[in-house]
Design a protein around this motif. Structure first.
Motif: not given
Length: 153
Positions: A101-108
């Protein structure tokens, strides 16, 4: 353009009109009622003719029962279903690891703000079957531990 009309300019009749026949006004209502007989409508006699056979209070009671029945039917048909709606989105979101989840939020490219997080529904918390019996001192300690906002005081 209208010409002016003055009643005084016109002469009155010297003789009044002829008087009505003897007992004319006493017989007039019966004559009118004899001419105006309720004729049954051709289409009404076959399908709704039984309704005319009923007395006026019975027709009124029947009409009110139909209106009340329609209201009750629309009320019961618009009730929400008794089966609970499954929370698939909350269950599937809980299954995603926090690192992903953290990786997804940082990548968007869109940043998540605090208002976005405040609008997310939290998963349902398990409530105990019976309420806990707490002493007044424990309740006061729990209330003192809560953060307070000075704008409300």
């Amino acid at each position: 353009m209208n010409t002016p009309f003055h009643l005084d300019d016109h002469k009155r009749r010297s003789q009044p009109l002829a008087p009505p026949p003897e007992r004319y006004f006493e017989q007039l209502p019966m004559r009118v009622m004899a001419r105006v007989q309720p004729d049954a409508a051709p289409g009404l006699a076959g399908s709704w003719g039984w309704l005319q056979q009923l007395s006026a209070p019975v027709r009124t009671a029947l009409a009110s029962a139909v209106v009340l029945g329609g209201f009750a039917a629309s009320f019961f048909l618009n009730q929400p279903s008794s089966t609970p709606i499954p929370r698939y989105s909350v269950a599937s979101l809980a299954a995603v690891p926090q690192a992903e989840m953290v990786q997804y939020l940082l990548a968007s490219e869109q940043r998540v703000t605090l208002t976005d997080l405040a609008e997310v529904a939290s998963p349902a918390l398990a409530t105990p079957d019976a309420y806990l019996q707490a002493s007044p001192a424990e309740l006061q300690d729990a209330l003192d531990a809560q953060p307070s906002d000075e704008t409300y005081f």
